[in-house]
Design an enzyme around this catalytic site. Structure first.
Site, mmCIF file in Angstrom:
data_model
loop_
_atom_site.group_PDB
_atom_site.id
_atom_site.type_symbol
_atom_site.label_atom_id
_atom_site.label_comp_id
_atom_site.label_asym_id
_atom_site.label_seq_id
_atom_site.Cartn_x
_atom_site.Cartn_y
_atom_site.Cartn_z
ATOM 1 C CG HIS A 178 -9.692 -6.706 8.175
ATOM 2 N ND1 HIS A 178 -10.736 -6.254 7.339
ATOM 3 C CD2 HIS A 178 -8.576 -7.021 7.187
ATOM 4 C CE1 HIS A 178 -10.099 -6.117 6.329
ATOM 5 N NE2 HIS A 178 -9.352 -6.999 5.699
ATOM 6 C CD GLU A 189 -3.364 0.808 2.478
ATOM 7 O OE1 GLU A 189 -3.833 1.282 2.453
ATOM 8 O OE2 GLU A 189 -2.753 0.101 3.401
#
Length: 421
Positions: free
Chosen positions: A346, A320
């Site tokens: 998450h 990322e």
């Protein structure tokens, strides 16, 4: 002319708080909502912690029959959809129902109920031949994911386009992106969209244990989720949901609606590479970001804040970071980046929508939420990840991104109503 799409209502249920106000308080205070799993005995598992939501269907106003019929994830979605509609101030009953649609995202759908029913049918896995007399009359509702979107449609009276989006961990961005596209093309005027997942079950925990994706840091649940930190060793599983009301910009302005932001750009790409692996150069995510920014007709320097996927796995955070550098160039080093997974975990398919909610509130309050538990730098993660403490900062344009198993890479651009009026 392409129609503009704005978000006018938010409904959220996430670890650490009920509703947008409590959710935002959790984020801006840097509090973590992770704890040892209480839904079942986690001692046999490698990762024994999760971010659980304190959700009571009775307190939330669901009837006994609704609670029996709906999986926990569906309950979350229905409650959030009602809250989003209330927040928007939109009277859906006065609209043409064929112009109102629903977009719902989920990665594992009714996993909670399916596992419960399997255990009942098989006498907790002891019987190979299952007893049909123990079969729940609602098994169809649990087996077919589209039932979740249908429940939302029934709740809000939507008779227009209704879709279930299941793209793994980008589902929550992709469902909203799909809703935006429907309004832009004129297929709907209003969309109730978002995502919900409640994956804290033994089978899901065991699956992530098997590939060592979740953290084994069981002795310190509050410090276990460490996106971008040099000592990170996996993500913390979570549950949650967020739903939004999206509508055409001119219509929202005419009725005097409170506009959180305009969705000015969205794109999704696949790496066509590996079910769980990521290429280190971040090329596919960078391409999604590039297209979303191009669609928004803004230069990369307009991005004030990046709401990262930031799962806390070694490969994701590096991938990322590389994607941000590739797509934003030098501006990536000048832009605050943070991961709210450090605080709320998450929640798989739901997290993209939960992160959209955080992005909208960042615009609303001009505050960037922090990356909690970020204390040790990783040389390969060398951007401004807003460690530990929230930061006051002008936030007019947010880039929020997601990365999912299967190679899904999605990006969305949200802009302040002051920027788009």
């Amino acid at each position: 002319m392409t129609r503009r799409v704005v978000i006018t209502g938010i409904g959220i249920r996430a670890p650490g708080g009920k509703g947008a106000k409590e959710f935002w308080s959790t984020l801006t205070s840097g509090r973590t909502a992770t704890r040892r799993i209480t839904f079942f005995d986690p001692s046999p598992y490698r990762s024994q912690i999760a971010a659980e939501a304190d959700f009571d269907p009775v307190i939330e106003g669901l009837t006994a029959s609704e609670t029996d019929r709906m999986d926990r994830a569906t309950q979350f979605a229905v409650v959030c959809a009602k809250e989003a509609v209330r927040d928007s101030g939109l009277e859906l009953g006065g609209l043409d129902p064929y112009r109102v649609g629903v977009g719902l995202g989920s990665a594992v759908a009714a996993a909670t109920s399916l596992e419960r029913e399997y255990l009942a049918l098989s006498d907790r896995g002891r019987d190979w031949e299952m007893d049909p007399a123990r079969l729940s009359p609602h098994m169809f509702d649990y087996l077919v994911p589209s039932v979740m979107a249908a429940e939302i449609a029934w709740t809000v009276g939507a008779e227009g386009p209704v879709a279930m989006i299941s793209n793994g961990c980008t589902s929550g961005i992709d469902s909203v992106g799909h809703a935006v596209q429907l309004i832009r093309e004129g297929s709907a005027d209003v969309m109730v969209a978002g995502a919900s997942d409640t994956p804290i079950t033994p089978i899901v925990v065991a699956c992530f244990d098997a590939i060592k994706a979740t953290t084994p840091r069981n002795d310190a649940p509050e410090q276990a989720s460490r996106p971008f930190d040099g000592s990170r060793n996996g993500f913390v599983l979570a549950e949650g949901a967020a739903m939004f009301v999206l509508e055409e910009y001119d219509s929202a302005r005419r009725r005097g609606a409170h506009i959180y932001a305009e969705v000015t750009g969205y794109a999704t790409r696949s790496n066509a590479f590996h079910m769980t692996g990521l290429k280190p150069d971040g090329r596919e995510m960078a391409e999604a970001i590039r297209v979303a920014l191009d669609e928004s007709r803004v230069d990369v320097t307009a991005v004030d804040y990046i709401n990262a996927h930031g799962s806390g796995t070694k490969q994701n955070d590096r991938h990322e970071t590389a994607a941000f550098k590739r797509s934003l160039g030098q501006h990536a080093y000048e832009t605050p980046v943070s991961s709210i997974k450090s605080m709320v975990g998450h929640s798989l398919g739901a997290i993209g929508s939960v992160e959209i909610a955080a992005s909208l509130l960042a615009i609303e309050h001009n505050v960037v939420p922090p990356t909690a538990n970020l204390h040790t730098s990783d040389p390969e993660c060398d951007l401004d990840y807003v460690p530990v403490t929230a930061r006051e900062h002008r936030v007019n344009t947010v880039l929020t991104v997601g990365s999912g198993f299967g190679g899904f890479q999605s990006a969305m651009v949200l802009r302040s109503p002051q920027e788009v009026s």
